[in-house]
Design an enzyme around this catalytic site. Sequence first.
Site, PDB file in Angstrom:
ATOM      1  N   GLU A  19      30.022  40.379  45.180  1.00  0.00           N
ATOM      2  CA  GLU A  19      29.533  40.072  46.178  1.00  0.00           C
ATOM      3  C   GLU A  19      28.013  39.079  45.541  1.00  0.00           C
ATOM      4  O   GLU A  19      27.255  40.292  45.715  1.00  0.00           O
ATOM      5  CB  GLU A  19      29.444  40.632  47.133  1.00  0.00           C
ATOM      6  CG  GLU A  19      28.382  39.888  48.766  1.00  0.00           C
ATOM      7  CD  GLU A  19      28.883  38.579  49.023  1.00  0.00           C
ATOM      8  OE1 GLU A  19      29.938  37.895  48.759  1.00  0.00           O
ATOM      9  OE2 GLU A  19      27.576  38.080  48.646  1.00  0.00           O
TER      10      GLU A  19
ATOM     11  N   SER B 127      32.407  32.169  52.749  1.00  0.00           N
ATOM     12  CA  SER B 127      34.282  32.385  52.811  1.00  0.00           C
ATOM     13  C   SER B 127      34.118  33.007  54.179  1.00  0.00           C
ATOM     14  O   SER B 127      33.966  33.760  54.572  1.00  0.00           O
ATOM     15  CB  SER B 127      34.735  33.502  52.101  1.00  0.00           C
ATOM     16  OG  SER B 127      34.300  33.153  50.591  1.00  0.00           O
ATOM     17  N   LEU B 128      34.636  32.280  54.984  1.00  0.00           N
ATOM     18  CA  LEU B 128      34.833  32.206  56.116  1.00  0.00           C
ATOM     19  C   LEU B 128      36.524  32.922  57.195  1.00  0.00           C
ATOM     20  O   LEU B 128      36.570  34.211  57.211  1.00  0.00           O
ATOM     21  CB  LEU B 128      35.344  30.776  56.643  1.00  0.00           C
ATOM     22  CG  LEU B 128      34.926  30.592  58.741  1.00  0.00           C
ATOM     23  CD1 LEU B 128      33.188  31.593  58.719  1.00  0.00           C
ATOM     24  CD2 LEU B 128      34.540  29.118  58.998  1.00  0.00           C
ATOM     25  N   HIS B 129      37.591  32.562  55.945  1.00  0.00           N
ATOM     26  CA  HIS B 129      38.683  32.746  56.258  1.00  0.00           C
ATOM     27  C   HIS B 129      39.499  33.245  57.364  1.00  0.00           C
ATOM     28  O   HIS B 129      40.913  33.585  57.801  1.00  0.00           O
ATOM     29  CB  HIS B 129      39.085  33.928  55.489  1.00  0.00           C
ATOM     30  CG  HIS B 129      39.011  34.151  54.392  1.00  0.00           C
ATOM     31  ND1 HIS B 129      38.373  32.430  53.358  1.00  0.00           N
ATOM     32  CD2 HIS B 129      37.973  34.355  53.133  1.00  0.00           C
ATOM     33  CE1 HIS B 129      38.291  32.524  51.956  1.00  0.00           C
ATOM     34  NE2 HIS B 129      37.982  33.686  52.289  1.00  0.00           N
TER      35      HIS B 129
ATOM     36  N   CYS C 190      33.765  30.477  36.158  1.00  0.00           N
ATOM     37  CA  CYS C 190      34.067  30.931  37.747  1.00  0.00           C
ATOM     38  C   CYS C 190      33.356  32.011  37.150  1.00  0.00           C
ATOM     39  O   CYS C 190      33.769  33.136  36.316  1.00  0.00           O
ATOM     40  CB  CYS C 190      35.519  31.369  37.990  1.00  0.00           C
ATOM     41  SG  CYS C 190      35.558  32.329  39.363  1.00  0.00           S
TER      42      CYS C 190
ATOM     43  N   GLU D 286      35.952  39.667  34.722  1.00  0.00           N
ATOM     44  CA  GLU D 286      37.034  38.572  34.148  1.00  0.00           C
ATOM     45  C   GLU D 286      36.148  37.134  34.632  1.00  0.00           C
ATOM     46  O   GLU D 286      34.775  37.347  35.768  1.00  0.00           O
ATOM     47  CB  GLU D 286      38.297  38.392  35.023  1.00  0.00           C
ATOM     48  CG  GLU D 286      38.877  39.667  35.759  1.00  0.00           C
ATOM     49  CD  GLU D 286      39.951  39.120  36.849  1.00  0.00           C
ATOM     50  OE1 GLU D 286      39.370  38.309  37.486  1.00  0.00           O
ATOM     51  OE2 GLU D 286      41.248  40.032  36.285  1.00  0.00           O
TER      52      GLU D 286
ATOM     53  N   CYS E 125      37.998  42.933  51.773  1.00  0.00           N
ATOM     54  CA  CYS E 125      38.453  42.346  52.177  1.00  0.00           C
ATOM     55  C   CYS E 125      40.197  41.981  51.821  1.00  0.00           C
ATOM     56  O   CYS E 125      40.478  42.502  50.581  1.00  0.00           O
ATOM     57  CB  CYS E 125      37.939  40.304  51.633  1.00  0.00           C
ATOM     58  SG  CYS E 125      36.283  40.105  52.286  1.00  0.00           S
TER      59      CYS E 125
ATOM     60  N   SER F  17      28.626  31.389  46.636  1.00  0.00           N
ATOM     61  CA  SER F  17      30.096  32.109  47.421  1.00  0.00           C
ATOM     62  C   SER F  17      29.918  33.051  48.132  1.00  0.00           C
ATOM     63  O   SER F  17      29.615  33.985  46.762  1.00  0.00           O
ATOM     64  CB  SER F  17      31.282  32.030  46.583  1.00  0.00           C
ATOM     65  OG  SER F  17      32.152  31.980  47.443  1.00  0.00           O
TER      66      SER F  17
ATOM     67  N   CYS G 249      41.331  35.885  42.247  1.00  0.00           N
ATOM     68  CA  CYS G 249      39.839  38.035  41.737  1.00  0.00           C
ATOM     69  C   CYS G 249      41.319  38.469  41.503  1.00  0.00           C
ATOM     70  O   CYS G 249      41.821  39.165  42.224  1.00  0.00           O
ATOM     71  CB  CYS G 249      38.953  37.986  43.239  1.00  0.00           C
ATOM     72  SG  CYS G 249      38.828  35.643  44.086  1.00  0.00           S
TER      73      CYS G 249
ATOM     74  N   CYS H 172      34.359  45.087  43.667  1.00  0.00           N
ATOM     75  CA  CYS H 172      33.227  44.969  45.431  1.00  0.00           C
ATOM     76  C   CYS H 172      33.481  45.372  46.197  1.00  0.00           C
ATOM     77  O   CYS H 172      34.460  46.674  46.267  1.00  0.00           O
ATOM     78  CB  CYS H 172      34.163  43.550  45.252  1.00  0.00           C
ATOM     79  SG  CYS H 172      33.378  42.645  46.625  1.00  0.00           S
TER      80      CYS H 172
HETATM   81  N1  SAH Z   1      32.438  37.752  47.241  1.00  0.00           N
HETATM   82  C1  SAH Z   1      31.935  36.157  47.373  1.00  0.00           C
HETATM   83  C2  SAH Z   1      32.872  35.442  46.257  1.00  0.00           C
HETATM   84  C3  SAH Z   1      34.039  36.426  45.389  1.00  0.00           C
HETATM   85  S1  SAH Z   1      35.113  35.424  45.693  1.00  0.00           S
HETATM   86  C4  SAH Z   1      33.100  35.525  48.263  1.00  0.00           C
HETATM   87  O1  SAH Z   1      33.598  36.088  48.863  1.00  0.00           O
HETATM   88  O2  SAH Z   1      32.804  34.408  48.806  1.00  0.00           O
HETATM   89  C5  SAH Z   1      35.274  33.830  45.311  1.00  0.00           C
HETATM   90  C6  SAH Z   1      36.844  33.214  46.766  1.00  0.00           C
HETATM   91  O3  SAH Z   1      37.900  33.211  46.682  1.00  0.00           O
HETATM   92  C7  SAH Z   1      36.012  34.048  48.286  1.00  0.00           C
HETATM   93  O4  SAH Z   1      35.953  32.682  48.931  1.00  0.00           O
HETATM   94  C8  SAH Z   1      37.634  34.922  48.439  1.00  0.00           C
HETATM   95  O5  SAH Z   1      37.912  34.982  49.765  1.00  0.00           O
HETATM   96  C9  SAH Z   1      38.456  34.279  47.685  1.00  0.00           C
HETATM   97  N2  SAH Z   1      39.223  34.888  47.547  1.00  0.00           N
HETATM   98  C10 SAH Z   1      39.931  36.292  47.118  1.00  0.00           C
HETATM   99  N3  SAH Z   1      41.005  36.399  47.291  1.00  0.00           N
HETATM  100  C11 SAH Z   1      41.753  35.529  47.283  1.00  0.00           C
HETATM  101  C12 SAH Z   1      43.393  34.983  47.348  1.00  0.00           C
HETATM  102  N4  SAH Z   1      44.124  36.276  47.553  1.00  0.00           N
HETATM  103  N5  SAH Z   1      43.802  33.929  47.103  1.00  0.00           N
HETATM  104  C13 SAH Z   1      42.591  32.993  47.653  1.00  0.00           C
HETATM  105  N6  SAH Z   1      41.634  33.189  47.808  1.00  0.00           N
HETATM  106  C14 SAH Z   1      40.891  34.595  47.647  1.00  0.00           C
END
Ligand code: SAH
Length: 342
Positions: free
Chosen positions: A156, A210-212, A103, A90, A114, A187, A331, A110
Site C-alpha cells: 500500500e 480501490s473501491l471494490h 507495475c 514483483e 484485502c 493506487s 497481485c 502488504c
Molecule cells: N494497495 C494499493 C495498490 C496495490 S493493488 C491498492 O489497494 O490500490 C492494485 C489493484 O489490484 C487494487 O485495485 C487491488 O484491489 C487490485 N487487486 C488485488 N487483487 C486482485 C485480484 N485478485 N483481482 C483483481 N484485482 C485485484
Amino acid sequence: MKPAWSILPDEWRPILAERGLRPFRADQILQSLYRDYVDDWSAATTLPKEFRETLTAEFPITKTDVLDVAESADGTKKLLLGFSDGNSVETVLIPATGRFTQCISTQVGCAMGCAFCASGSCGVVRSLTADEIVAEYMAGRRHGDITNIVVMGMGEPFANYDETMRALRLINAGKGPNLGARHITLSTCGVVPGIERLAGEGVQFELSVSLHAPNDELRSSLMPVNRKWPLDVLLPACAAYTAKTKRIITFEYTVIGGVNDSRACAEELARQVRRVPMAKVNLIPLSPVSHRPDFRTPDESTMLMFLDVLMRSRVQTMLRRSRGKDANAACGQLRLRNLETA
Ligand code: SAH
C-alpha cells in the site's frame, strides 16, 4: 553512505560539497546514472577510477537479482526481484500499442489484508526504501523504454508514503529519468491521510482509489481498511482531492462473482461515485487467487451489465482486460508461488 538512487538530482551538489567533492562531479554522476543507466559504478568508465571507488564506497548503487521471470502469451512479463536482505518483490511489464507500462511494488507483502488479494494473504514483511523502488524501475527499464508507471504492485503506497513519493519524484525528475508525472499513477486502498497529503503536494501524479464495494457492510468484509476510513470519510476526502487539485480520481472496482456483482451493487456504485465530481470507474474482472477458491471471475455479461448501469448513470467507465493471467499476474502471485515451492 547514501544509496545513489535515493538522491534527487538537485540534492547531489550539496551532498558532494559536504564531502569536499567538486560540484561538476554532480553532472558526471547524473549522466552516468540517468543517461548511461549504469547499474554498477565500475561500469561508469567515463569517470576516473579513483572517483568510481569513492562513489562505490559513499553512494552505492542498489543491487537487485532477477530471481524469476514469468512471461505471458500476451507479452506481459513479471519479474521477481531479490534484494540483498533476501526479501523479494514483483514488478510487471505490460506492453500495449504505443505504451510500455510497469507495475511497481512499494512493500514486501502488504498489511492491508484485502480478502481477494494475494499480496495481503501473508501480511507485510517490510516497506521498500526509495532506492529499492527506483531499482525496480531500473530493472524494468532493461526490458524496454517504460512510458507509464502504475503503483499497483505489492503493498500500500500510502502506508509507505515518504519513500514512495521520493522514488516517484526521482523517476519524474527532469535531470533524472524524466518520466512525465501524468504517466505515473498511484493506487491506494483508501488510506485517507495519504489522499489528503497527496492533494497538498502540488504534483501531477494520477490517483486511483480501490473501491471494490458500494457500501460499508460489503466493503468492510472485503477490505479491513474500510473500518478505519468508511465510505462517508473516504468519498468526501476524494471529493476534496478533486476540488483542490482539479484532477480526476479513478475508482477501481474489481468485480467478484457472487460477491459484489449484482445489479443492485452496480446501481449503488453509480450513486456513490457520483458523490465525487471528476471521478471515473475502472471495472476489473477478478484474477482468481488460490487462497480464496470461493471468489469467482465474473463472466463477460456481468461486466457488460456493470458498464451499462454506470454509463446510464453518466459515470465515465472503462472495462479493463486482465493481463498476464498465465504469468501469475494477479497481485503477489509470483512471490506467493515462490514461497510455496521454496
Ligand atoms: N494497495 C494499493 C495498490 C496495490 S493493488 C491498492 O489497494 O490500490 C492494485 C489493484 O489490484 C487494487 O485495485 C487491488 O484491489 C487490485 N487487486 C488485488 N487483487 C486482485 C485480484 N485478485 N483481482 C483483481 N484485482 C485485484
